[in-house]
Design a protein around this motif. Structure first.
Motif: not given
Length: 275
Positions: A229-247
């Motif tokens: 599921k990953g982050l829930r939508q409201l969680t994503r919206e509340t974070c100041r930054v949403v970042a990924r881990l590039d592999m």
């Protein structure tokens, strides 16, 4: 190096005498109550129980040991704090199930108190878990958090595993080292962290930036979502930054506990906390 050599430091003391006790057979319904929210926490395994015995804030209700485990505690000068009952390994197997690696040690204990968000130190790193329900993963994340001196782990009261049994064993003593903050509403908790000056960074495969390229600052809150599921939508919206881990390899995603380790290493390195 063996598990025996990788012991965390313990508070030393003159151990209490070991006493032979009655065997404690448990019916199925009683066993379920022991693992529920109304009963005591179940701690088993060398690292888990030893760390609990060394933590003065942890109240131990009962302690069950095999003769070998009792001897090892005495050899290590680890205080039992309560008079243990000496039992056969099969008795602990009966309590936990045949697949539990208990190493001859089982304790019933009270849970540790949950700190409030507003008491967290405004330095270093905290981890925030968004409905990660697998106790093995949460335990592994707690163990990594202890290794990186994380200030606390924030999780929800619902949709999170109890800090007992499998989770405690997987944490390998980290329950005694990393405060566990339980909140009713994660978005509200993240908002409070934002208001207190935390840089809240959600980790998501759809993040706009690679975490390694983000300018990080203390205090830092890394937010991890459940596998699938990953982050829930409201969680994503509340974070100041949403970042990924590039592999760089063909597989682009990691198990959440492995992602936590990588994110902690990047965060601690960028913040100068690896000294």
């Amino acid at each position: 190096m063996s598990d025996r050599d990788r012991k965390p430091p313990f508070r030393r003391g003159g151990g209490k005498p070991f006493e032979k006790g009655r065997k404690f057979a448990r019916s199925a319904d009683r066993r379920e109550r022991d693992f529920g929210t109304d009963g005591p926490m179940i701690l088993y395994g060398w690292h888990t129980v030893s760390a609990a015995l060394a933590n003065p804030e942890r109240r131990i209700r009962k302690l069950f040991l095999t003769e070998n485990a009792a001897r090892r505690l005495a050899d290590e000068h680890i205080e039992t704090r309560v008079a243990p009952e000496i039992v056969r390994p099969s008795v602990i197997d009966q309590r936990l199930g045949p697949d539990a690696v208990h190493q001859g040690m089982l304790a019933e204990a009270d849970p540790l108190p949950s700190p409030d968000i507003d008491t967290l130190p405004q330095e270093g790193i905290v981890l925030v878990l968004d409905q990660i329900t697998d106790p093995h993963n949460v335990g592994a994340i707690m163990r990594s958090a202890a290794a990186f001196a994380v200030k606390a782990i924030v999780t929800t009261a619902r949709h999170s595993p109890e800090a007992t049994g499998v989770l405690a064993k997987s944490a390998s003593g980290a329950l005694e080292l990393v405060p566990l903050v339980t909140v009713q509403n994660l978005a509200r908790a993240l908002t409070e962290l934002n208001d207190r000056g935390f840089m809240t960074v959600g980790l998501d495969s759809e993040g706009t930036e690679d975490l390694g390229a983000v300018t990080l600052q203390q205090p830092l809150a890394l937010v991890l979502g459940a596998e699938g599921k990953g982050l829930r939508q409201l969680t994503r919206e509340t974070c100041r930054v949403v970042a990924r881990l590039d592999m760089p390899g063909e597989i682009k995603s990691l198990n959440v506990s492995n992602a936590a380790v990588l994110a902690l290493y990047i965060g601690a390195s960028r913040l100068g906390l690896m000294k």
